[in-house]
Design a protein around this motif. Structure first.
Motif, mmCIF file in Angstrom:
data_model
loop_
_atom_site.group_PDB
_atom_site.id
_atom_site.type_symbol
_atom_site.label_atom_id
_atom_site.label_comp_id
_atom_site.label_asym_id
_atom_site.label_seq_id
_atom_site.Cartn_x
_atom_site.Cartn_y
_atom_site.Cartn_z
ATOM 1 N N TYR A 28 65.606 66.435 50.201
ATOM 2 C CA TYR A 28 67.024 66.186 50.478
ATOM 3 C C TYR A 28 67.702 67.493 50.857
ATOM 4 O O TYR A 28 67.193 68.581 50.615
ATOM 5 C CB TYR A 28 67.727 65.604 49.250
ATOM 6 N N GLU A 29 68.863 67.368 51.454
ATOM 7 C CA GLU A 29 69.766 68.494 51.630
ATOM 8 C C GLU A 29 71.183 67.953 51.728
ATOM 9 O O GLU A 29 71.399 66.749 51.907
ATOM 10 C CB GLU A 29 69.404 69.320 52.870
ATOM 11 N N TRP A 30 72.154 68.847 51.587
ATOM 12 C CA TRP A 30 73.556 68.436 51.661
ATOM 13 C C TRP A 30 74.078 68.612 53.081
ATOM 14 O O TRP A 30 73.685 69.532 53.789
ATOM 15 C CB TRP A 30 74.415 69.244 50.672
ATOM 16 N N GLN A 75 80.793 68.632 54.270
ATOM 17 C CA GLN A 75 81.390 69.192 53.060
ATOM 18 C C GLN A 75 82.515 70.178 53.402
ATOM 19 O O GLN A 75 83.561 70.191 52.740
ATOM 20 C CB GLN A 75 80.320 69.876 52.214
ATOM 21 N N MET A 76 82.297 70.990 54.415
ATOM 22 C CA MET A 76 83.347 71.924 54.836
ATOM 23 C C MET A 76 84.585 71.182 55.329
ATOM 24 O O MET A 76 85.728 71.575 55.044
ATOM 25 C CB MET A 76 82.806 72.840 55.941
ATOM 26 N N LEU A 77 84.369 70.106 56.049
ATOM 27 C CA LEU A 77 85.485 69.290 56.515
ATOM 28 C C LEU A 77 86.231 68.684 55.325
ATOM 29 O O LEU A 77 87.474 68.628 55.315
ATOM 30 C CB LEU A 77 84.969 68.180 57.446
ATOM 31 N N LEU A 101 82.554 66.455 47.064
ATOM 32 C CA LEU A 101 81.627 67.219 47.895
ATOM 33 C C LEU A 101 80.176 66.832 47.628
ATOM 34 O O LEU A 101 79.380 66.704 48.561
ATOM 35 C CB LEU A 101 81.804 68.720 47.632
ATOM 36 N N PHE A 102 79.826 66.650 46.355
ATOM 37 C CA PHE A 102 78.446 66.359 45.992
ATOM 38 C C PHE A 102 78.285 64.899 45.592
ATOM 39 O O PHE A 102 77.810 64.570 44.506
ATOM 40 C CB PHE A 102 77.992 67.300 44.870
ATOM 41 N N SER A 103 78.686 64.043 46.504
ATOM 42 C CA SER A 103 78.540 62.605 46.315
ATOM 43 C C SER A 103 77.474 62.082 47.269
ATOM 44 O O SER A 103 77.018 62.794 48.175
ATOM 45 C CB SER A 103 79.871 61.889 46.569
ATOM 46 N N GLU A 104 77.086 60.836 47.078
ATOM 47 C CA GLU A 104 76.033 60.231 47.892
ATOM 48 C C GLU A 104 76.351 60.279 49.381
ATOM 49 O O GLU A 104 75.456 60.397 50.210
ATOM 50 C CB GLU A 104 75.815 58.775 47.455
#
Length: 309
Positions: A86-88, A93-95, A115-118
């Motif tokens: 996986y990766e983010w 996230q920046m947006l 930010l760290f949601s599915e």
């Protein structure tokens, strides 16, 4: 009677053979047995063999025959967790951060949770294979594991032990039903025993002449019987020579197809020399077979086929 429920597993070795044959994959009884046991015992299946003998095709055929999704992890040197698991989605996230700033949101916990949601998680093959929901578990092909390094192999060992991965920001994701795992290797390096112990093992060899002829009949039905027999006999003899890379089954199929596209009904020295690039992939091998040695092989093939009628 075989269970015809979509995704249903074969109930016997004979059903396994029939299941694969229904998709034109001709498996010997020993291979069908280990596939049946891997499905029954829910154990990964570890397949070793030379390149081109049909290891990857086993996973593709199983997925198609069982009506299951195929998820493929193509291994290569330098493969890491961000590519495999996986990766983010960093741009998204920046947006999200900029939108929070623009709307005056200052709750740090809420921003971090968003930010760290599915919805910002990019699922790579390992996570896709473990996180499939709804319907039967997928077929997870880990192709050419020997191309990776030992660090990734150790990580994969952990995944296959419990069929789960931990994402620090989200927690542990565990498969509700373990995927059907097929691991292939061309044996360019040895895989650690710890991983092999978690799998059922089978060495996939080149098919014998009778089996390969039946493969050509199924895969290249437009090829005439004489041409099919010559092609198979010729390839079988090439595999006994000290070539840099012997032709695999895929190359046999390609060669037979190429010859039919050229409307050839039988092999001759000129046609062989002109089409060797579909069968052999190294110039030294091509140069060797394109001349006297290739003509000698063809003469042997013709003599043998004439002897058997």
């Amino acid at each position: 009677m075989p269970d015809e429920t979509p995704g249903a597993l074969p109930a016997s070795i004979d059903e396994t053979i029939a299941l694969l044959a229904g998709e034109d994959y001709l498996a010997g009884r020993s291979l069908a047995t280990v596939i049946f046991l891997a499905l029954k015992m829910k154990r990964p299946l570890f397949l070793e063999g030379e390149a081109g003998v049909g290891k990857t095709e086993i996973a593709k055929t199983l997925a198609k025959a069982l009506g299951r999704k195929l998820i493929r992890l193509q291994c290569y040197e330098g493969l890491d967790i961000s590519s495999a698991v996986y990766e983010w989605n960093y741009p998204a996230q920046m947006l999200e951060i900029r939108l929070s700033e623009a709307t005056g949101v200052k709750d740090r916990d809420r921003i971090e949770s968003d930010l760290f949601s599915e919805r910002h998680l990019i699922r790579r093959p390992v996570l896709q294979a473990l996180g499939e929901a709804g319907g039967p578990a997928p077929v997870f092909l880990i192709d050419e594991l020997d191309r990776t390094d030992e660090a990734f192999e150790a990580f994969l060992l952990e995944v296959l032990s419990d069929f789960q991965v931990t994402i620090p920001e989200l927690g542990t994701i565990k498969a509700s039903e373990p995927p059907i795992v097929i691991i292939t290797t061309n044996r360019t390096r040895e895989i650690h025993d710890a991983l092999k112990r978690r799998c059922l093992y089978h060495w996939v060899d080149y098919p014998d002449a009778a089996q390969e002829l039946e493969i050509i009949r199924r895969k290249v039905p437009q090829a005439g019987e004489r041409l099919s027999r010559q092609v198979v006999a010729y390839v079988q003899k090439l595999r006994k020579l000290d070539l840099f890379k012997s032709p695999g089954v895929a190359e046999t199929i390609d060669w037979a197809t190429a010859l039919t596209e050229l409307d050839r009904a039988a092999l001759d020295p000129e046609t062989i020399a002109d089409t060797l690039g579909t069968l052999l992939k190294y110039q030294d091998d091509i140069a060797r077979i394109a001349h006297a040695e290739g003509r000698h092989v063809l003469a042997e093939v013709e003599a043998e086929l004439q002897a058997v009628g």
